[in-house]
Design a protein around this motif. Structure first.
Motif: not given
Lengths: 474, 187
Positions: A374-403
């Motif tokens: 919970e950020a000051p403004r509401g629920t904050l979600i960070h959702d990551y996918n990585i490959d086997d080397e640890g590199r980011i392949t996907g990011v979805n951020l749902i931000i408090a203000t967005g809700h």
């Protein structure tokens, strides 16, 4: 049918504009909040090593970087498949609440209290924190000090006030020292005096704002927030709970990784920020609110004595039902400030927080990780996918203000219809449209992590789209 | 600098503007982090434009403008030019303004890739990029000095509060500020 444009919206974080469609009778037909910044974090983070994500995503927001550091580090903990040391959890909780304290203080004192204390119709040239210093010097001083305590706790733990690099995947970088512990507890005791004084002051004056409370986004919506195992107020961990407008629980415990089963995001052509909605109800009926008001509506109790007394008084506004006016975000923020100070002191009093083991180390051991807080403004979600080397392949951020995007749009319309009436539109009418946005304390740099900015300006266009009036404040 | 001599003219209070373009507002937070010295600052000058006050148009005769953030949209571009024209001294405030920093990480990508990711791949109602009442993104995010002349660079992510206060105090006192002795890129 003329259009009124308000731009930029001031005393909020970020860039926005409001357009009001007026009819020939001088009444508002439609209102839109345009958020006008778009940044592309979800795309340009692809390919980065996942341990960089906390520092990178902290740069979505300078007001609540700690929230991003927390949600991002939790997503990375999940990718590493580690359970972080208990002292690290406690320290992360403290710094998260310190940030809640400074951010809520900023919203109440620096940004919104000029409206509440000087008046929505007062001279725009001095309707700001500097005017507050002249007219209400003690309150301004209290606000500066309360924010300073929150920021100083962040600085003493994290070595820097804005964008500290201390919160890392696996825990935190260094344990608490005895000296810092003593210092922080002394600050908390001083902060509590200010917080209680401010709470009492506001509680005494809130009845004066009945018209505002009835029209600043007073509407039935659902509410979403994290709760702990007992259903109490929670900002670091726990499960997502959703209540309907009557206060019935409709989702009792959604796990972080399942957020997409209850939340989807719609695109509106007038804003760079998407509009999340409660999936089972569809768009746009699945309207819900997050943030301080929602957290107090969703939780059973705060779980600390002084805040629980204040919560009971807050709930007396609307006995047996959720408090439905967005105007009361201000009130809820002051209750949460009391809670944050009490809880931080409880955490600091417990000797387990002194443990020297504060960081787990591992490489990526899973391909998907989700972090929620919970950020000051509401629920904050960070959702990551990585490959086997640890590199980011996907990011979805749902931000408090967005809700809150849908709710802010509805609220802007409600305020505009009640207060903005032609043929002559005054500056004070338009300031109320901005003031309802301030209730949500939106953080548009955050909300526009995708690409974005949010300004407020009012222009009047005729049927042919030709500007006939433009209202500017100088 | 003659502009600083003008600033030292005691006949009227100095006028300060601040703006955030494409950034995170962290530099403005660091400005607020001067804490109780805000009262001292307010006694020395007037803040006449920016997110902390309610002016809707950029006023004339600004003595000093702090520009936080990089130039990312047509709106940022025009606002930077307007502020430059109306300001005696323009400060590139923080790493995004000075170098483009994190916002410019999108420069390696075509805008179409960002729009596709944001408004198609992660949306329940896939759509085109919103156009109604929102500005156009530039295909490259630029540091401020690539668009307008900058008088002073104050780096840091964010610049430390003490550095901000020192630079403002020096300018208000008619002294030559030396920001690079107080802060650095990435500080």
């Amino acid at each position: 049918m003329p259009t009124v444009i308000i731009e930029p919206i001031t005393r909020i974080e970020g860039h926005a504009r409001v357009t009001l469609q007026m009819n020939d009778l001088g009444q508002v037909e439609q209102a839109k909040l345009h958020i006008t910044q778009l940044r592309g974090f979800e795309k340009f983070c692809e390919g980065r090593p996942f341990p960089e994500m906390p520092s990178l995503t902290a740069r979505t927001c300078g007001i609540c970087p700690v929230s991003h550091l927390i949600a991002s580090s939790k997503a990375c903990d999940d990718l590493m498949a580690v359970q972080i040391p208990p002292a690290a959890v406690r320290l992360r909780r403290v710094i998260n609440l310190a940030q809640l304290l400074q951010s809520h203080a900023l919203s109440f004192f620096h940004l919104s209290s000029p409206d509440l204390l000087l008046g929505w119709d007062s001279d725009p040239a001095s309707r700001n924190v500097f005017g507050l210093m002249r007219e209400h010097p003690q309150l301004a001083k209290d606000g500066i000090r309360l924010r300073q305590v929150g920021q100083s706790i962040i600085e003493r733990l994290g070595n820097k006030r804005v964008h500290p690099s201390w919160i890392v995947p696996g825990g935190v970088q260094s344990p608490l020292t005895a000296e810092v512990r003593v210092e922080i507890r002394a600050w908390l005791s001083e902060a509590m005096e200010i917080a209680e004084r401010t709470y009492r002051l506001y509680r005494g004056m809130v009845k004066r704002f009945k018209e505002e409370a009835d029209n600043f986004g007073d509407m039935p919506t659902m509410y979403m927030a994290l709760v702990d195992g007992k259903g109490n107020l929670e900002h670091y961990d726990g499960l997502l709970r959703i209540k309907d407008s009557d206060g019935h629980v409709i989702e009792s415990g959604v796990h972080a990784e399942d957020y997409a089963s209850v939340i989807a995001e719609a695109v509106e052509s007038h804003s760079f920020v998407k509009s999340p909605y409660y999936k089972p109800m569809g768009y746009p009926h699945g309207l819900y609110r997050v943030g301080p008001l929602a957290r107090l509506n969703v939780a059973e109790r705060c779980g600390t004595p002084i805040a629980d007394e204040a919560l009971a008084e807050f709930r007396a506004i609307s006995p047996g039902k959720p408090v439905s006016s967005s105007f009361h975000y201000h009130y809820a923020r002051l209750v949460e400030i009391l809670f944050a100070i009490e809880r931080m002191d409880q955490l600091m009093a417990d000797n387990n927080i002194m443990d020297k083991k504060v960081r787990a180390r591992a490489r990526g051991n899973k391909n998907r990780g989700v972090g929620i807080s919970e950020a000051p403004r509401g629920t904050l979600i960070h959702d990551y996918n990585i490959d086997d080397e640890g590199r980011i392949t996907g990011v979805n951020l749902i931000i408090a203000t967005g809700h809150n995007n849908l709710a802010m749009n509805r609220s802007v319309l409600q305020v505009a219809r009640h207060y903005v009436k032609g043929p002559t539109i005054s500056e004070g009418m338009l300031n109320r449209v901005e003031a309802v946005i301030r209730c949500y304390d939106p953080c548009l740099s955050c909300a526009t992590h995708e690409v974005g900015r949010m300004p407020l300006d009012v222009r009047v266009l005729d049927v042919n789209g030709v500007e006939t009036q433009r209202i500017v404040r100088g | 600098m003659t502009s600083e001599a003008d600033l030292n003219n005691k006949s009227r209070r100095p006028r300060i503007a601040t703006v955030w373009l494409d950034g995170c507002s962290g530099c403005h937070m660091s400005l607020l982090d001067i804490d109780e010295r805000l009262v001292e600052l307010a006694s020395l000058c007037d803040v006449v434009y920016g997110p902390l006050v309610d002016a809707k148009i950029v006023p004339d005769d600004i003595d000093l403008t702090l520009v936080e953030g990089a130039i990312a949209t047509d709106h940022d571009w025009h606002l930077a030019i307007e502020l430059r024209a109306k300001s005696k001294l323009l400060v590139s405030f923080g790493d995004c303004a000075v170098t483009g920093n994190v916002p410019s990480m999108r420069n390696v990508l075509p805008l179409s890739a960002i729009y596709k990711k944001v408004f198609r791949d992660t949306a329940a109602t896939p759509a085109e990029c919103p156009k109604d009442g929102v500005p156009s993104l530039l295909d490259r995010v630029l540091p401020v000095h690539q668009v307008v002349t900058v008088d002073l660079f104050l780096p840091g992510c964010p610049p430390p509060a003490n550095a901000i206060f020192q630079v403002l105090s020096d300018v208000l006192a008619g002294k030559q500020p030396e920001p690079l002795k107080l802060t650095r890129f990435g500080a």
